[in-house]
Scaffold this motif. Structure first.
Motif, short mmCIF file in Angstrom:
data_model
loop_
_atom_site.label_atom_id
_atom_site.label_comp_id
_atom_site.label_asym_id
_atom_site.label_seq_id
_atom_site.Cartn_x
_atom_site.Cartn_y
_atom_site.Cartn_z
N LEU A 290 0.80 -1.26 0.02
CA LEU A 290 0.19 -0.01 -0.04
C LEU A 290 0.72 1.26 -0.01
CD1 LEU A 290 -2.86 1.41 0.27
CD2 LEU A 290 -2.48 1.42 2.77
N VAL A 291 0.67 2.19 -0.97
CA VAL A 291 1.37 3.25 -1.08
C VAL A 291 0.59 4.49 -1.05
CG1 VAL A 291 2.97 4.77 -2.62
CG2 VAL A 291 3.34 2.24 -2.51
N SER A 312 -1.75 -7.96 6.43
CA SER A 312 -0.77 -8.95 5.80
C SER A 312 -0.01 -8.14 4.89
CB SER A 312 -1.75 -9.60 4.65
OG SER A 312 -2.48 -8.64 3.88
N LEU A 313 0.15 -6.70 5.06
CA LEU A 313 0.79 -5.86 4.46
C LEU A 313 2.45 -5.99 4.62
CD1 LEU A 313 -0.61 -2.13 5.00
CD2 LEU A 313 -0.42 -3.33 2.74
N GLN A 314 2.92 -6.26 3.33
CA GLN A 314 4.60 -6.17 3.48
C GLN A 314 5.37 -5.10 3.27
OE1 GLN A 314 5.55 -9.54 0.80
NE2 GLN A 314 4.34 -11.06 1.96
N HIS A 315 4.75 -4.07 2.26
CA HIS A 315 5.36 -2.92 2.16
C HIS A 315 4.22 -1.84 2.26
CE1 HIS A 315 8.37 -4.95 -0.02
NE2 HIS A 315 7.59 -5.86 -0.36
N LEU A 316 4.76 -0.66 3.05
CA LEU A 316 3.90 0.53 3.45
C LEU A 316 4.56 1.74 3.23
CD1 LEU A 316 1.24 1.52 4.58
CD2 LEU A 316 2.20 1.46 6.84
N VAL A 339 5.18 -6.53 8.04
CA VAL A 339 5.78 -5.38 7.17
C VAL A 339 7.16 -5.68 7.10
CG1 VAL A 339 5.94 -3.60 8.98
CG2 VAL A 339 5.59 -2.91 6.46
N PHE A 340 7.65 -5.40 5.81
CA PHE A 340 9.05 -5.68 5.32
C PHE A 340 9.70 -4.33 5.18
CE2 PHE A 340 12.37 -5.94 2.11
CZ PHE A 340 13.19 -6.99 2.65
N LEU A 365 10.33 -6.20 10.04
CA LEU A 365 10.94 -5.13 9.28
C LEU A 365 12.42 -5.39 9.03
CD1 LEU A 365 9.87 -2.21 8.34
CD2 LEU A 365 10.67 -1.57 10.68
N GLU A 366 12.81 -4.79 7.81
CA GLU A 366 14.02 -5.09 7.38
C GLU A 366 14.47 -3.59 6.74
OE1 GLU A 366 15.42 -8.31 4.76
OE2 GLU A 366 14.34 -9.62 6.40
N GLU A 367 13.63 -2.71 6.39
CA GLU A 367 13.88 -1.42 5.79
C GLU A 367 12.96 -0.46 6.07
OE1 GLU A 367 13.49 -2.14 1.44
OE2 GLU A 367 14.72 -3.76 1.25
N ILE A 368 13.86 0.89 6.47
CA ILE A 368 13.30 2.05 7.07
C ILE A 368 13.78 3.11 6.15
CG2 ILE A 368 12.62 3.66 8.76
CD1 ILE A 368 13.00 1.29 10.61
N SER A 369 12.73 3.90 5.74
CA SER A 369 13.15 5.15 5.08
C SER A 369 12.67 6.40 5.67
CB SER A 369 12.94 5.10 3.51
OG SER A 369 13.36 6.10 2.71
#
Length: 577
Positions: A290-291, A312-316, A339-340, A365-369
């Motif tokens: 979801l973007v 179930s979100l992997q990318h937000l 969330v990944f 979680l593996e990536e934070i921006s």
């Protein structure tokens, strides 16, 4: 008696080389020098070729790169995304068509225009094997180019014709795609201002189509998007920007009734209502991505409904959601178990507490921006009990002016698995805590400190033993720092010290000296650092045989004769200007 390694059977060597990850293929150069047999196996692993200026210049007569195709005969994807001359592209595409390759993906991005003749030749050879064609950001793209595409590659499954600098593509051209490319699964038409809802209507007739990207197309309306959702029965991914029209009730009801198959929804610069977000949170829709980037018109209530209903979100991605606070993100983080990656750039009220809460509450979680936020301000809830349970591998924290050494150290203690960190233009941090990051995060392979003028070195304890990429343009790196890098970063492949005014020939000499140097350094950017003579460049190349590219300012380039001589030793000396 133990067997020699040369006596190992072919099947065992194949199994060994198959274990090498694509991201580690650059290590195969040294392996392939051991013997022809090892070279044969390593060559079979290479499936992607990125064609650059250096590739062309190293070819016989600067024209024929066909020997590469005979050596790497398992190539499946060829990328021309670097700026090349029109003649070079034509010659290389013709060489592909004359080879024994069975290419399935071709990237022609950033080229001047679509060249018909060589593509036609390629189509005759690979008419039914080509699956992916990327023609993004071309200077000119028009309907007749689309005619050539569908005629040459009728079995295309993925087509990207996004953001041409001069678009002459019309609804008629898109219609011909819909008629002729019956196997098309993914299309990107973003940035084409001459197409309208008619294009979306015709594309919806493709039963195989599962992914549509249509951002920044000024003539598209909510009606066209509604038609796609109603009639594109296998649609799994939708990426759009519709502005400034808000989400009308009819569209929301259509979305509720027809979007149950969607797995990825990306909305950019779009007015989104709480009602639509509530529908997105409906249990019938199972989103993985979801973007809501720089969207507006919704509140935290609507956002909560979407996130709580989509666990179930992997990318937000919530870039530019200005109302978000640390307390809000703490609440949302408790409902993101899978969330990944998460994007929170330009969320200006968020502080370091958000990173700590995400690390605590999101086990996957593996990536934070979090660029352009308020890291370093406010009270920081440092969660010490996280220890080594944190899986975060990538942090992008650019342009956080208030991010200081103490906060960076705390973040480092939470992320022992960190492999990539970007703190470019975080002007308050110093080399002291960059050293601390290396101490706590021993697996870092990529470090970006561009614009960090207070960072003069990576510390004295040589913590970055696995570092492969160091981007330090306009930082405070100087000769002493280069010496430390040379002693401590033996795996370094890419080094950018552009605009580092403290870098001189002496520092470069310490970096590359034979007794303790970066043995695998391949690319070195020295723009606007210091003037280097042809003799010194020759010394650099001889001292570091792994060097493949040295970038200098145009005024510092040596003569063509000197550059040709260095190129014969495998190193391209060029300018990015």
């Amino acid at each position: 008696m133990a067997q020699s390694w040369e006596d190992l059977p072919e099947e065992l060597w194949k199994a060994i080389f198959d274990c090498i990850k694509p991201t580690e293929y650059h290590h195969l150069e040294s392996i392939s020098l051991v013997c022809k047999r090892l070279q044969f196996f390593s060559d079979r692993l290479v499936s992607t070729l990125n064609v650059s200026t250096r590739t062309v210049l190293l070819a016989p007569d600067h024209r024929d790169i066909s020997p590469l195709f005979r050596r790497f005969h398992h190539l499946k994807r060829i990328n021309f995304s670097a700026s090349l001359s029109k003649v070079s592209v034509k010659n290389i595409v013709r060489a592909i068509s004359r080879s024994d390759l069975r290419v399935t993906a071709l990237d022609l991005s950033n080229q001047e225009r679509f060249s018909y003749s060589p593509i036609h030749d390629l189509g005759r050879k690979m008419k039914h094997t080509m699956r992916t064609l990327i023609c993004a950001e071309m200077d000119t793209l028009q309907d007749r180019d689309l005619d050539r595409i569908v005629a040459s590659f009728p079995d295309l499954e993925e087509l990207d014709i996004s953001y041409p600098r001069n678009s002459l593509i019309s609804d008629e051209g898109i219609s011909r795609i819909a008629v002729r490319l019956q196997k098309l699964r993914s299309i990107n038409i973003s940035g084409n201002d001459c197409i309208s809802d008619v294009s979306l209507i015709t594309l919806s007739s493709l039963s195989s189509l599962s992914k549509i990207s249509a951002r920044n197309c000024s003539r598209l309306t909510i009606s066209g998007i509604e038609y796609v959702i109603q009639h594109c029965s296998n649609l799994l991914s939708l990426s759009i920007s519709i502005n400034p029209i808000p989400s009308p009730h009819a569209f929301i009801e259509s979305f509720r009734a027809n979007a149950s198959n969607l797995q990825s929804l990306e909305l950019f610069d779009t007015c989104v209502s709480d009602e639509l977000l509530s529908v997105i949170g409906n249990h019938k829709l199972v989103l993985l991505k979801l973007v809501l980037s720089h969207c507006h018109g919704f509140t935290f209530d609507g956002l909560s409904a979407a996130v709580l209903g989509q666990q179930s979100l992997q990318h937000l991605n919530l870039d530019g959601t200005g109302f978000l606070t640390d307390e809000m993100m703490s609440s949302l983080s408790e409902h993101l178990p899978h969330v990944f990656s998460i994007g929170l750039n330009w969320c200006t009220h968020l502080t370091s507490s958000t990173i700590f809460n995400l690390a605590k509450n999101c086990p996957s979680l593996e990536e934070i921006s979090m660029s352009f936020t308020s890291l370093g301000l406010g009270e920081e809830d440092f969660v010490s009990e996280l220890g080594k349970n944190c899986k975060i591998r990538s942090l992008k924290l650019r342009h956080n002016e208030n991010l200081r050494d103490e906060t960076l150290e705390r973040i480092g203690t939470l992320c022992p698995e960190l492999s990539s960190i970007d703190v470019s233009c975080c002007r308050s941090i110093t080399g002291v805590e960059i050293d601390g990051i290396g101490k706590y995060c021993t697996k870092i392979t990529e470090l970006r400190i561009d614009g960090c003028r207070k960072v003069r070195n990576l510390g004295s304890d040589l913590q970055f033993s696995k570092l492969e990429v160091l981007m330090a343009s306009a930082s405070g790196i100087e000769d002493a720092g280069l010496e430390m890098i040379g002693r401590g970063c033996q795996r370094l492949r890419i080094l950018h010290v552009k605009d580092c005014y403290g870098v001189t020939k002496e520092g470069l000499r310490q970096l590359l000296k034979s007794d303790s140097s970066c043995k695998v350094l391949r690319k070195l950017n020295l723009e606007r650092c210091c003037d280097l003579s042809a003799d010194f460049l020759a010394w650099m190349v001889s001292s570091s045989p792994s060097l493949r590219t040295i970038i200098l300012s145009s005024r510092s380039l040596p003569t063509l004769k000197s550059r040709d001589l260095l190129l014969k030793h495998g190193c391209l000396v060029t300018s990015a200007e």
